[in-house]
Design an enzyme around this catalytic site. Sequence first.
Site, PDB file in Angstrom:
ATOM      1  N   GLY A  33       0.910  -1.335  -0.071  1.00  0.00           N
ATOM      2  CA  GLY A  33       0.075  -0.194  -0.114  1.00  0.00           C
ATOM      3  C   GLY A  33       0.956   1.244  -0.211  1.00  0.00           C
ATOM      4  CB  ALA A  34       1.135   4.220  -2.113  1.00  0.00           C
ATOM      5  CB  SER A  36       1.210   0.958   4.867  1.00  0.00           C
ATOM      6  OG  SER A  36       0.929   0.326   3.707  1.00  0.00           O
ATOM      7  CG  ASN A 165       1.287   6.857  -5.848  1.00  0.00           C
ATOM      8  OD1 ASN A 165       1.465   6.052  -6.796  1.00  0.00           O
ATOM      9  ND2 ASN A 165       1.883   6.601  -4.653  1.00  0.00           N
ATOM     10  CE  LYS A 224       7.732  10.542  -8.200  1.00  0.00           C
ATOM     11  NZ  LYS A 224       6.692   9.766  -7.366  1.00  0.00           N
ATOM     12  N   GLY A 226      12.457   8.573 -13.879  1.00  0.00           N
ATOM     13  CA  GLY A 226      12.929   7.379 -14.165  1.00  0.00           C
ATOM     14  C   GLY A 226      14.492   7.122 -13.921  1.00  0.00           C
ATOM     15  N   GLY A 229      16.890   9.840 -12.925  1.00  0.00           N
ATOM     16  CA  GLY A 229      16.948  10.353 -11.484  1.00  0.00           C
ATOM     17  C   GLY A 229      15.706  11.490 -11.390  1.00  0.00           C
ATOM     18  N   GLY A 256       8.382   4.042  -6.353  1.00  0.00           N
ATOM     19  CA  GLY A 256       8.049   5.598  -6.070  1.00  0.00           C
ATOM     20  C   GLY A 256       7.938   5.868  -4.448  1.00  0.00           C
ATOM     21  CG  ASP A 257       4.762   3.591  -2.646  1.00  0.00           C
ATOM     22  OD1 ASP A 257       4.425   4.762  -2.927  1.00  0.00           O
ATOM     23  OD2 ASP A 257       4.468   2.576  -2.843  1.00  0.00           O
TER      24      ASP A 257
END
Length: 316
Positions: A33-34, A36, A165, A224, A226, A229, A256-257
């Site tokens: 979960g993103a 958490s 997201n 972001k 990829g 950087g 990403g998280d």
Amino acid sequence: MDVVTIGESMVVFTPTSDGFMRNASQFTKKIGGAESNVAVGLARLGHQSGWMSKLGADEFGKAILAFLKGENVDVSQVTFDDKAPTGIYFKEPRRQNSTRVYYYRKGSAASKLAPSDLNGDYLMNTKYLHITGITPALSESCRETIFEAIRIAKQNGTTIVFDPNLRTKLWDEETARETLLKLAKEADIVLPGVAEGEFLFGESDPQKLGQLFLDHGASVVVMKVGAEGAYYFTKKESALIPGFPVKNVVDPVGAGDGFAAGFLSGLLDELELGEAVERANAVGALVTMVNGDVDGLPEREEVEQLLSKHGEDVVR
């Protein structure tokens, strides 16, 4: 509390065999979960993180709570719903750098979150409130909850960090665009990807997108890009901070998280903005090397080791 985040955590099932999931007979069970994920990432880096949510009063909900407790995430603001289930999703690794994800979260306990579930004192005693564009996509009451959390946090000068997201499968594009733009306007710091910026503004150039987010209301934008950087933008400066090339990407889900956790960690340690982005790049790269949403989230020593190697052609 250093960082508080709000969102849904689910049980994740992944086939133990290659090929189409339709032919799989055995699965591994993990947690994902993103929001958490970010909380776990911060805890492993030595910070105090709290996660607010609802879980089903079922075995999966109990498993998630026990796991997060074991990762030193504060779960004192998590409640159980005995009328709605814990969400689940399936990951289908097809080929290298290609993973398909199937969600079964409609009507989940987390989608029942409402403003009345929020603890104002808890939200007003954190340095950062981390939110994503996933939680408001779950239901109208979740959207109301997120905006109310922002309102409460701002009363105490808490910094709002927003990761768009984008999940287009969860809501219609018009509602998604309108809501995400509102959240970007409320946020102090925005952490978009180029694709999310293009969805919101119809522009794909990172430099132009950075300025668009600043003009929209953010004080800091971290874009972001990829493996290259990430850029950071403020009203006074901007720069590209090179990424850490990974030769063998095992599982990109959760990178990403990890990036968000690494960046927040840098801010908490009062690093310069570019150094915080570099830490974020390092954590994101390390996450991709391990299967599982949280399994690759590193501890501080691992991040420091990778940072000391920066400049090598390949991480692994």
